[in-house]
Design a protein around this motif. Structure first.
Motif, mmCIF file in Angstrom:
data_model
loop_
_atom_site.group_PDB
_atom_site.id
_atom_site.type_symbol
_atom_site.label_atom_id
_atom_site.label_comp_id
_atom_site.label_asym_id
_atom_site.label_seq_id
_atom_site.Cartn_x
_atom_site.Cartn_y
_atom_site.Cartn_z
ATOM 1 N N ARG A 245 63.983 64.308 47.489
ATOM 2 C CA ARG A 245 62.932 65.114 46.861
ATOM 3 C C ARG A 245 61.658 64.295 46.695
ATOM 4 O O ARG A 245 60.543 64.818 46.863
ATOM 5 N N GLU B 135 59.957 64.353 50.028
ATOM 6 C CA GLU B 135 59.445 65.698 50.306
ATOM 7 C C GLU B 135 58.168 65.962 49.514
ATOM 8 O O GLU B 135 57.186 66.505 50.042
ATOM 9 N N ASP B 136 58.165 65.559 48.246
ATOM 10 C CA ASP B 136 56.985 65.769 47.404
ATOM 11 C C ASP B 136 55.789 64.975 47.928
ATOM 12 O O ASP B 136 54.641 65.447 47.882
ATOM 13 N N ASN C 231 54.382 66.899 50.794
ATOM 14 C CA ASN C 231 53.745 68.150 50.386
ATOM 15 C C ASN C 231 52.372 67.931 49.762
ATOM 16 O O ASN C 231 51.427 68.676 50.038
ATOM 17 N N GLU D 12 55.553 62.600 58.119
ATOM 18 C CA GLU D 12 56.873 63.149 58.443
ATOM 19 C C GLU D 12 57.661 62.187 59.324
ATOM 20 O O GLU D 12 58.890 62.075 59.191
#
Length: 338
Positions: free
Chosen positions: A311, A314-315, A318, A100
């Motif tokens: 995205r 973010e993926d 995750n 992050e």
């Protein structure tokens, strides 16, 4: 001309360097490694560095990071803070907090950050994902990649396991595939694992399995094991199942579990529905170097076309969250809620 610095000249680092070497838009300003490791003849012309400060003094526009996982975050943040765009091999970082922090730095500095999810650039895996989504969810995922590693390969795996488990190192690829198919957030993870050798200097396990539940009700498992003791029976299972049928990789021409090209090769898909089966043949698949070429082409397109990578980042976080949660579950014996 984009000035590129490649940090790490192992298998993946050299493949990425070769991709950049063959792209006329790129000038490689240096290769960084801790030792004077031999490189492919095409790369012998480039300046070699062991000192990071001297390497970063070349002021690269693009930094490619292909080192061990525990160094990814610090190197990526250093490059981003210096104003470079970054391609970093998977996993993005050793911890979720570090991952992050890398993403936050990329956003703050307005730089491009691409993570090396090689399957995203493979047309056969894209077809697998498309066919699975056409079935409709929720889904059951059954996936593994076990490697009967010996000799030099086992030495590399033992070095990796100083800091990174097989579940994290390999699992992020396949959890990412699950996430692309469901497009639902993962909510719960549990794991089991076992240390099957005394040759690892840490308390790391070399066999592990994770189970993940998604918000749409989809469930999946992934297992990974490394070492000379691993079985090569059913070492490559890739199934996606829904109420409407299933999609499976059915290539029967798999080599040994240590064959890198075999890790991405599909060869054929079996689409099963209650009304009947269809086999899709996928000839002329890209090899490992072709896929690394595609990854670097995407990196360069992200820079030249100012692609929105929100995205993508973010993926990457995750999928890492799921695998890190499995690690936590194995060590604690508890289910982890995300």
């Amino acid at each position: 001309m984009i000035k590129a610095l490649v940090i790490g000249v192992g298998n993946m680092g050299q493949s990425h360097a070769l991709a950049l070497h063959n792209d006329p838009r790129v000038e490689i300003v240096g290769l960084v490694s801790r030792t004077n490791r031999a490189v492919a003849p095409e790369l012998a012309e480039y300046q070699r560095y062991t000192d990071l400060a001297r390497a970063f003094a070349t002021r690269p526009d693009l930094v490619v990071i292909a080192t061990y996982t525990d160094t990814h975050a610090a190197l990526a943040i250093r490059a981003l803070e210096q104003g470079a765009d970054v391609f970093v091999e998977k996993p993005l970082a050793a911890t979720v907090a570090e991952a992050e922090a890398v993403v936050a730095t990329a956003v703050k500095r307005g730089r491009k950050l691409v993570v090396g999810y090689i399957l995203r650039h493979h047309p056969s895996w894209q077809r697998l994902i498309s066919e699975a989504r056409n079935l409709g969810g929720p889904f059951v995922f059954r996936m593994n990649l076990n490697q009967q590693s010996q000799g030099t390969e086992w030495e590399v795996h033992k070095q990796l396991m100083q800091t990174t488990s097989p579940l994290v190192d390999c699992g992020v690829h396949y959890v990412d595939v699950m996430c692309q198919i469901t497009d639902a957030p993962p909510v719960r993870v549990q794991g089991i694992g076992l240390r099957l050798t005394d040759e690892i200097a840490t308390d790391m396990y070399n066999y592990g399995q994770l189970q993940v539940t998604f918000a749409d009700g989809s469930v999946g498992w992934y297992e990974a094991g490394w070492g000379p003791m691993m079985s090569e029976t059913a070492f490559f299972v890739k199934d996606v199942i829904s109420v409407n049928g299933s999609v499976s990789i059915v290539d029967s021409d798999k080599g040994a579990s240590s064959d890198i090209d075999g890790h991405t090769k599909v060869g054929g898909l079996l689409i099963h529905r209650p009304s009947g089966d269809v086999t899709i043949t996928l000839p002329d698949e890209p090899g490992h170097q072709d896929l690394c070429n595609a990854e670097q082409a995407f990196m360069l397109r992200a820079i030249s076309e100012d692609l929105d990578l929100a995205r993508h980042m973010e993926d990457a976080v995750n999928s890492l969250k799921v695998c890190i949660a499995a690690d936590e579950s194995i060590r604690s014996g508890r289910v982890v809620t995300l």
